[in-house]
Design an enzyme around this catalytic site. Structure first.
Site, PDB file in Angstrom:
ATOM      1  N   GLY A  70       0.487   9.935  58.551  1.00  0.00           N
ATOM      2  CA  GLY A  70       0.033   8.551  58.443  1.00  0.00           C
ATOM      3  C   GLY A  70       1.076   7.613  57.858  1.00  0.00           C
ATOM      4  CB  THR A  71       3.354   7.906  54.954  1.00  0.00           C
ATOM      5  OG1 THR A  71       2.285   8.275  54.081  1.00  0.00           O
ATOM      6  CG2 THR A  71       4.345   7.032  54.216  1.00  0.00           C
ATOM      7  CG  ASN A 151      -7.306   5.045  51.077  1.00  0.00           C
ATOM      8  OD1 ASN A 151      -7.203   3.848  51.347  1.00  0.00           O
ATOM      9  ND2 ASN A 151      -6.540   5.631  50.177  1.00  0.00           N
ATOM     10  CD  GLN A 179      -9.380   8.467  54.262  1.00  0.00           C
ATOM     11  OE1 GLN A 179     -10.345   9.227  54.381  1.00  0.00           O
ATOM     12  NE2 GLN A 179      -8.322   8.805  53.547  1.00  0.00           N
ATOM     13  CB  SER A 199      -2.893  11.326  58.796  1.00  0.00           C
ATOM     14  OG  SER A 199      -2.493  12.413  57.999  1.00  0.00           O
ATOM     15  CB  ALA A 200      -3.404  16.363  61.806  1.00  0.00           C
ATOM     16  CG  HIS A 201      -3.396  15.647  55.713  1.00  0.00           C
ATOM     17  ND1 HIS A 201      -3.930  15.366  54.480  1.00  0.00           N
ATOM     18  CD2 HIS A 201      -2.452  14.703  55.936  1.00  0.00           C
ATOM     19  CE1 HIS A 201      -3.305  14.291  53.974  1.00  0.00           C
ATOM     20  NE2 HIS A 201      -2.415  13.871  54.836  1.00  0.00           N
ATOM     21  CB  CYS A 328       0.173   8.738  46.755  1.00  0.00           C
ATOM     22  SG  CYS A 328      -0.225   8.522  48.464  1.00  0.00           S
TER      23      CYS A 328
END
Ligand SMILES: Cc1ncc(COP(=O)(O)O)c(C=O)c1O
Length: 384
Positions: A70-71, A151, A179, A199-201, A328
């Site tokens: 994502g970042t 998020n 999200q 973002s997959a995670h 983070c």
């Protein structure tokens, strides 16, 4: 026993995803850029995965540009808008993920781009009237970057509504859907949108892989240059196992989406109810218990208590993983920039984000409520 209630930070990898990735590690070792057999086998996996992902989100496979997550995708969208599309103004929000905030600031300082923050309503939602005023008053080439769901507090925007507004005023539109991807249906062919971040995670896929959807009508330069991978938009040998894992996670998320959603909504409601019964003075930041908020997140402001400053630490000691800010900054003492931006920050009260996934169970909610009873047990108030 440990209750993992920090799924907005990251989700456990689904065993089926891990298995699909292990198959790749065991049997596919070619470089997708190589033209020999092993290379072609790897390339075929990348392209089959791309097609499957594109089908889930209603876009052409060529619109999917794999990234490290994502970042990177957020950075890519914002930098590309400035460098390739001539954007001179970015309208975003102080409650965005730091990837968007910092990438916008970076562009602001490097390329003399004006960065403007849209206001939020007292309920936490983006003030769409203010967004329209900003878009209408200035015809500078603009990028609007607003996340689909926040998020931390779960407020959402309607992508179709914001997309239409951006088109009306000739602005480009990027949304960080980290999200919501894999948790809500998405049909990009029906939305006026230029960039979307995944973002997959966050939906039981592996860490370190995601994608940026780039509207096929746009031509943009790569953020990372080098090899000609991803049609020169992202240099670097593809993370083949990660891409396969992303596609598998997405297949599972989309196939059982309604069942997962019902399960998570029930657990969230049960925690919200249990909390209200135990501590009538608590509130849900940004009304995060509402049905129209991100269903995987509940952000709670506990009543004032001597343990407030240590809440996340004490939850951890009680076997409950929750968060006091975005991933983070979990564990950091700075608190949450989102709660500050939205006016919910209160140094006397602990604000805690509980977030759920399809692997969360009733026993996790029970453990969290037990921990709440201990951490926020009634205390003597000494009057001076
Ligand atoms: C809304 C949002 N955007 C971006 C990211 C960053 O994604 P990644 O961890 O894949 O870089 C996160 C993860 O915390 C997020 O919640």
């Amino acid at each position: 026993m440990y209750a993992y209630l920090d799924n907005a930070a990251t989700t456990p990898v689904a065993p089926e995803v891990a298995e699909a990735m292990m198959d790749v590690y065991r049997s596919v070792h070619g470089n997708p850029s190589s033209t020999h057999g092993p290379g072609r086998k790897a390339k075929a996996l990348v392209e089959t995965s791309r097609r499957a992902i594109a089908q889930h989100v209603g876009c052409s496979p060529r619109a999917i540009c794999f990234t490290s997550g994502g970042t990177e995708a957020d950075n890519h969208a914002i930098q590309a808008a400035v460098r390739s599309l001539g954007v001179r103004r970015i309208i975003t929000s102080a409650a965005e993920h730091s990837a968007v905030i910092k990438a916008s600031e970076h562009m602001g300082s490097q390329a003399s781009i004006e960065v403007v923050h849209v206001q939020h309503l007292s309920s936490g939602e983006v003030d769409l009237e203010h967004l329209e005023v900003l878009l209408a008053k200035d015809t500078t080439t603009t990028l609007v970057s607003l996340m689909h769901a926040n998020n931390e507090v779960g407020v959402m925007i309607d992508l179709a509504v914001v997309g239409k507004m951006c088109r009306t005023y000739g602005a480009y539109f990027h949304s960080d859907t980290v999200q919501t991807m894999g948790h809500y249906p998405l049909n990009l062919s029906e939305i006026d949108i230029d960039f979307v971040t995944c973002s997959a995670h966050k939906f039981h896929g592996p860490k370190g892989i995601g994608f940026l959807y780039i509207n096929p009508s746009l031509r943009i330069d790569g953020l990372i240059v080098g090899g000609g991978q991803e049609r020169t938009m992202r240099g670097g040998t593809e993370n083949v196992a990660g891409i396969v894992g992303l596609a598998k996670a997405m297949d599972m998320a989309f196939e059982h989406m309604e069942g997962h959603e019902n399960h998570v909504r029930r657990l969230k409601a049960s925690l919200a109810e249990g909390l209200k019964q135990r501590l009538p003075g608590l509130v849900f930041n940004a009304e995060s218990d509402r049905q129209d908020r991100l269903y995987t997140v509940l952000n709670v402001k506990f009543p004032p208590h001597p343990n407030s400053g240590l809440a996340i630490f004490l939850f951890d000691l009680e076997g409950v993983a929750a968060s006091g800010g975005s991933a983070c900054s979990s564990g950091a003492t700075l608190g949450s920039h989102v709660l500050r931006a939205l006016g919910y920050h209160d140094p006397a009260c602990a604000s805690v984000r509980f977030s759920f996934s399809r692997y969360t169970g009733d026993e996790d909610i029970a453990l969290a409520l037990e921990a709440v009873e201990k951490i926020f047990a009634p205390h003597e108030v000494t009057l001076k």
